[in-house]
Scaffold this active site. Structure first.
Site, PDB file in Angstrom:
ATOM      1  N   TYR A  42      45.244  27.277 -33.537  1.00 42.60           N
ATOM      2  CA  TYR A  42      44.387  26.649 -34.543  1.00 42.60           C
ATOM      3  C   TYR A  42      44.016  25.217 -34.176  1.00 42.60           C
ATOM      4  CZ  TYR A  42      46.509  30.582 -37.048  1.00 42.60           C
ATOM      5  OH  TYR A  42      46.987  31.827 -37.396  1.00 42.60           O
ATOM      6  N   HIS A  43      43.632  25.022 -32.902  1.00 36.85           N
ATOM      7  CA  HIS A  43      43.208  23.703 -32.432  1.00 36.85           C
ATOM      8  C   HIS A  43      41.811  23.754 -31.812  1.00 36.85           C
ATOM      9  CE1 HIS A  43      47.800  23.053 -31.725  1.00 36.85           C
ATOM     10  NE2 HIS A  43      47.479  22.955 -33.000  1.00 36.85           N
ATOM     11  N   PRO A  44      40.826  24.382 -32.448  1.00 39.08           N
ATOM     12  CA  PRO A  44      39.480  24.419 -31.858  1.00 39.08           C
ATOM     13  C   PRO A  44      38.892  23.012 -31.801  1.00 39.08           C
ATOM     14  CG  PRO A  44      39.396  25.161 -34.136  1.00 39.08           C
ATOM     15  CD  PRO A  44      40.853  25.014 -33.783  1.00 39.08           C
TER      16      PRO A  44
END
Length: 573
Positions: free
Chosen positions: A468-470
């Site tokens: 969850y680090h776009p």
């Protein structure tokens, strides 16, 4: 709501910072627009409930990837925050600045002035670190940062650190300080037992100012342009269309997915993409939505021989006790994200700074908080953090309520696949050190049969999840970089009075969770927007293993790393 000096789109990790800082100037009128609603909910504020807002459509946009071609066609979730505080209201609250060399890479990629020395004073400005102020850490900033329960509540945290040390890795006293590489305590954005989102840390203290107006439940359809100049935004609220005008600038802080999508809906982006979506091309800017990067991770799980893990706290009775203690005292198991020890290591010799990250959890469960098996267990969340694969974000139409097409192209690059093989083998070696013997039971996953390259590759394709680090879809870059969307002050190239300020502006992803560098970036750009002198660079020393070119870790493992055939693999020394 029809007129302001600055209109900010998105009240997330960056937008709340901009709103708070710009409104410090009493003669400056600021309007902050947010698609979501209030973050005032117990499941948002209570740190240990972190999986609940992320799994709620009330707080999560619910983006998903296209079928990923190198992950056997799997569709992966891409949660993004939909509330005041944005993704800082639904994230895991892990505070990682990234390695100093990660920030230096931004300057090397053409983002002039974005190096570690220039950014360190802004990292310090953002935080109040419970360990006290020093050359690296802040002592009077808005963002409360702590080390949870200081690992007091479970001996597995220390056992994991000891195992890393036995395997030949260093112990670091502060991975956000002089030395990222090594094993140590993990830090979190928790302030006196509560989630420290940017809504809590920055926005809420500023709401009383008469020059700051906040409108939630607003769906932004496009940036209003007068020729090549931005002069406002169009938005929808309660089924009605409105416009708000910016006398100075429009600041887009809608996140890695939302910001490029908004630019594209406004006619700014790759001409072919816009034409396919039926959008008139105002400014053909090829890099908008390109360069998408993210971290992948797996859950490496073992059964635990001692009944001390979080798996024993999942029944309704224990949850009620934890919740009651948190409500009354804001401490205990409810006041932590449970990731209280961690590690950053290098995957092989020749790698200068860490590229693999570990979050240790004294429990074995899925991210939604449900146990995958009966009994006790523990796990590490682990993955390589410097991917070479690149994806993209593309709108499908002009409808602001339609999710864009998101394709990460995870593991498209062969070197990313190689890094995963190293990652699995190095992790198994660490968790089989003597420090874990008293606790370690059967390996649940990957499983002892997953040893050869083909078996590891197949297991990874089926089991990796987004961390969850776009980021990186509107990158800063040099004038001669055709893929650069922004200049070094985050202005959109070719359009006046329009900036993007959020994680999409990173040229490359950092080695760690991205919330901390996003907040830092917004602090620094706020000074640029206000015309204030930038804080003086701080040239603090950064530890790099002096023999990084010859060895994968500083020490020598007590148990050598074995390859699939049982032979010693020299990359493990």
């Amino acid at each position: 709501m029809r007129d302001a000096d600055y209109v900010i789109v998105g009240a997330g990790s960056a937008g709340c910072v901009l709103a708070a800082r710009l409104s410090e100037d009493s003669d400056t009128r600021v309007v902050l627009l947010e698609a979501g609603g209030s973050d005032r909910s117990l499941i948002v504020q209570m740190p240990s409930a972190l999986s609940m807002p992320m799994n709620s459509r009330r707080f999560n946009w619910g983006f998903q990837s296209e079928p990923e071609p190198f992950l056997d066609g799997r569709v992966l979730d891409c949660p993004r925050g939909l509330a005041l505080g944005g993704s800082s209201a639904i994230n895991g609250m892990v505070y990682v600045r990234g390695h100093a060399r990660d920030i230096d890479q931004w300057q090397a990629a053409g983002a002039d002035g974005w190096n570690y020395a220039a950014c360190l004073p802004y990292f310090r400005k953002t935080e109040t670190w419970t360990g006290g102020e020093n050359s690296y850490r802040g002592g009077s900033g808005p963002l409360g940062v702590c080390a949870g329960n200081e690992m007091r509540l479970n001996p597995l945290y220390q056992a994991f650190i000891d195992a890393g040390n036995e395997a030949g890795y260093p112990v670091t006293e502060d991975y956000n300080g002089a030395q990222q590489e090594g094993f140590g305590q993990m830090h979190m954005t928790v302030d006196q037992g509560r989630r420290a989102s940017t809504a809590h840390a920055y926005l809420r203290p500023a709401l009383a100012r008469g020059n700051l107006r906040v409108a939630s439940g607003t769906l932004i359809s496009r940036v209003l342009l007068d020729g090549q100049r931005a002069h406002g935004v169009e938005y929808w609220k309660d089924g009605h269309r409105f416009e708000v005008y910016a006398q100075r600038e429009v600041l887009v802080s809608a996140g890695c997915i939302g910001s490029p999508a908004l630019l594209q809906r406004s006619g700014i982006g790759p001409g072919e993409v816009l034409a396919k979506a039926g959008i008139e091309v105002v400014h053909d800017l090829p890099g908008v939505g390109q360069n998408l990067q993210d971290h992948l991770e797996v859950y490496f799980q073992y059964r635990c021989k001692q009944p001390i893990t979080l798996n024993g706290k999942l029944n309704p009775w224990h949850k009620a006790l934890i919740g009651a203690r948190w409500l009354l005292f804001k401490n205990g198991l409810g006041a932590t994200n449970h990731f209280e020890s961690c590690a950053f290591i290098r995957s092989r010799s020749g790698v200068e700074w860490p590229d693999i990250q570990y979050h240790f959890l004294p429990g074995a469960m899925r991210y939604d908080g449900r146990a995958a098996f009966a009994g006790h267990g523990f796990q590490v969340h682990v993955g390589p953090n410097k991917p070479r694969s690149r994806g993209r974000v593309q709108i499908r139409s002009s409808d602001p309520g339609a999710h864009p097409s998101v394709l990460f192209n995870y593991l498209a690059h062969e070197l990313d696949q190689r890094d995963w093989r190293l990652c699995i083998r190095l992790t198994r070696e660490i968790l089989n050190q003597p420090a874990m013997d008293y606790y370690r039971g059967e390996e649940i996953q990957p499983g002892i049969g997953v040893v050869g390259d083909d078996a590891i590759d197949a297991w990874v394709r089926q089991n990796v999840e987004s961390a969850y680090h776009p980021s990186c879809t509107c990158k800063m870059g040099a004038d001669d970089d055709s893929g650069a969307v922004l200049d070094a002050v985050c202005k959109v190239r070719g359009i006046e009075a329009l900036r993007v300020v959020d994680s999409s502006v990173f040229p490359s992803i950092t080695n760690g969770n991205i919330n901390a560098p996003t907040i830092m970036l917004a602090e620094r750009v706020a000074d640029m927007i206000r015309g204030r002198p930038l804080l003086a660079p701080v040239h603090a020393p950064v530890w790099i293993d002096p023999s990084w070119q010859q060895r994968q870790r500083p020490g020598v493992a007590k148990r050598p790393l074995m390859d699939a055939t049982g032979r010693v693999d020299e990359t493990g020394v």
